[in-house]
Write a protein that holds these residues in place. Structure first.
Motif, PDB file in Angstrom:
ATOM      1  N   LEU A  59     -17.159 -16.404 -35.135  1.00 35.35           N
ATOM      2  CA  LEU A  59     -17.993 -15.210 -35.003  1.00 35.35           C
ATOM      3  C   LEU A  59     -17.236 -14.217 -34.122  1.00 35.35           C
ATOM      4  O   LEU A  59     -17.207 -14.349 -32.910  1.00 35.35           O
ATOM      5  CB  LEU A  59     -19.346 -15.579 -34.394  1.00 35.35           C
ATOM      6  CG  LEU A  59     -20.428 -14.516 -34.407  1.00 35.35           C
ATOM      7  CD1 LEU A  59     -20.763 -14.080 -35.823  1.00 35.35           C
ATOM      8  CD2 LEU A  59     -21.685 -15.066 -33.744  1.00 35.35           C
ATOM      9  N   ALA A  66     -26.215 -10.815 -35.552  1.00 33.22           N
ATOM     10  CA  ALA A  66     -25.472 -11.928 -36.151  1.00 33.22           C
ATOM     11  C   ALA A  66     -26.146 -13.260 -35.827  1.00 33.22           C
ATOM     12  O   ALA A  66     -26.323 -14.106 -36.714  1.00 33.22           O
ATOM     13  CB  ALA A  66     -24.026 -11.932 -35.658  1.00 33.22           C
ATOM     14  N   GLN A  69     -29.280 -13.551 -37.910  1.00 33.80           N
ATOM     15  CA  GLN A  69     -28.979 -13.915 -39.299  1.00 33.80           C
ATOM     16  C   GLN A  69     -28.744 -15.419 -39.434  1.00 33.80           C
ATOM     17  O   GLN A  69     -29.243 -16.047 -40.365  1.00 33.80           O
ATOM     18  CB  GLN A  69     -27.738 -13.180 -39.788  1.00 33.80           C
ATOM     19  CG  GLN A  69     -27.964 -11.755 -40.177  1.00 33.80           C
ATOM     20  CD  GLN A  69     -26.675 -11.150 -40.700  1.00 33.80           C
ATOM     21  OE1 GLN A  69     -25.917 -10.575 -39.941  1.00 33.80           O
ATOM     22  NE2 GLN A  69     -26.424 -11.313 -41.988  1.00 33.80           N
ATOM     23  N   GLU A 123     -22.183 -13.642 -46.999  1.00 33.24           N
ATOM     24  CA  GLU A 123     -22.666 -13.417 -45.637  1.00 33.24           C
ATOM     25  C   GLU A 123     -21.728 -14.052 -44.615  1.00 33.24           C
ATOM     26  O   GLU A 123     -21.474 -13.483 -43.557  1.00 33.24           O
ATOM     27  CB  GLU A 123     -24.089 -13.955 -45.476  1.00 33.24           C
ATOM     28  CG  GLU A 123     -25.123 -13.155 -46.232  1.00 33.24           C
ATOM     29  CD  GLU A 123     -25.309 -13.599 -47.688  1.00 33.24           C
ATOM     30  OE1 GLU A 123     -24.473 -14.377 -48.214  1.00 33.24           O
ATOM     31  OE2 GLU A 123     -26.286 -13.141 -48.299  1.00 33.24           O
ATOM     32  N   GLU A 126     -18.797 -11.800 -44.183  1.00 38.39           N
ATOM     33  CA  GLU A 126     -19.169 -10.627 -43.368  1.00 38.39           C
ATOM     34  C   GLU A 126     -19.268 -10.978 -41.889  1.00 38.39           C
ATOM     35  O   GLU A 126     -18.791 -10.233 -41.022  1.00 38.39           O
ATOM     36  CB  GLU A 126     -20.505 -10.041 -43.832  1.00 38.39           C
ATOM     37  CG  GLU A 126     -20.378  -9.034 -44.933  1.00 38.39           C
ATOM     38  CD  GLU A 126     -19.425  -7.894 -44.623  1.00 38.39           C
ATOM     39  OE1 GLU A 126     -19.576  -7.212 -43.566  1.00 38.39           O
ATOM     40  OE2 GLU A 126     -18.508  -7.663 -45.421  1.00 38.39           O
ATOM     41  N   LEU A 127     -19.890 -12.118 -41.590  1.00 39.01           N
ATOM     42  CA  LEU A 127     -20.048 -12.528 -40.187  1.00 39.01           C
ATOM     43  C   LEU A 127     -18.708 -12.865 -39.535  1.00 39.01           C
ATOM     44  O   LEU A 127     -18.569 -12.764 -38.314  1.00 39.01           O
ATOM     45  CB  LEU A 127     -20.998 -13.718 -40.076  1.00 39.01           C
ATOM     46  CG  LEU A 127     -22.471 -13.418 -40.331  1.00 39.01           C
ATOM     47  CD1 LEU A 127     -23.262 -14.701 -40.484  1.00 39.01           C
ATOM     48  CD2 LEU A 127     -23.048 -12.562 -39.186  1.00 39.01           C
ATOM     49  N   SER A 128     -17.730 -13.250 -40.334  1.00 39.59           N
ATOM     50  CA  SER A 128     -16.433 -13.641 -39.771  1.00 39.59           C
ATOM     51  C   SER A 128     -15.507 -12.454 -39.530  1.00 39.59           C
ATOM     52  O   SER A 128     -14.445 -12.605 -38.964  1.00 39.59           O
ATOM     53  CB  SER A 128     -15.739 -14.641 -40.701  1.00 39.59           C
ATOM     54  OG  SER A 128     -15.352 -14.025 -41.912  1.00 39.59           O
TER      55      SER A 128
END
Length: 129
Positions: A59, A66, A69, A123, A126-128
């Motif tokens: 992350l 975040a 989510q 997802e 995107e979070l990474s």
């Protein structure tokens, strides 16, 4: 050979996983089943538990959104959950009791991970970022 280590080994072979690495002294398996998107999944036989863990991503932008989510998605995961270490690495993780572990439990956990990766991959990417 450790009875529980051997039991987990037999289950993994029965489920057609590739045993990439196994270390009985440490109680560790690293497994793959690339056709299901599973690579470098770690199973640790640490009496009285069996831990199933897969590193997913780091992350890089740890915002409250975040975290929210990830927590919301945790509710959808059938077996296992997201977990995070102090450095911000996010894992899939599930634990089982060795005493009554059976093939169906291991299979359900690994199927849950494969489903998570297939349904939530955009997802995760995107979070990474």
């Amino acid at each position: 050979m450790n009875h529980n280590f051997e039991k987990v080994r037999e289950y993994l072979l029965e489920l057609d996983f590739t045993l990439v690495q196994e270390d009985e002294a440490e109680g560790v398996f690293v497994i793959d089943k690339e056709d299901e998107g599973l690579t470098n999944v770690v199973l640790i036989v640490a009496e009285p538990m069996v831990i199933v863990e897969q590193f997913l991503f780091e992350l890089k932008n740890p915002t409250s959104d975040a975290y929210k989510q990830l927590l919301i998605k945790n509710r959808d995961i059938i077996h296992g959950a997201f977990a995070m270490d102090d450095s911000g690495k996010v894992f899939f993780r599930n634990t089982h009791e060795c005493e009554n572990l059976d093939l169906n439990e291991i299979e359900a956990t690994l199927n849950s991970l494969a489903l998570l990766l297939s349904e939530y991959s955009a997802e995760i990417i995107e979070l990474s970022k």
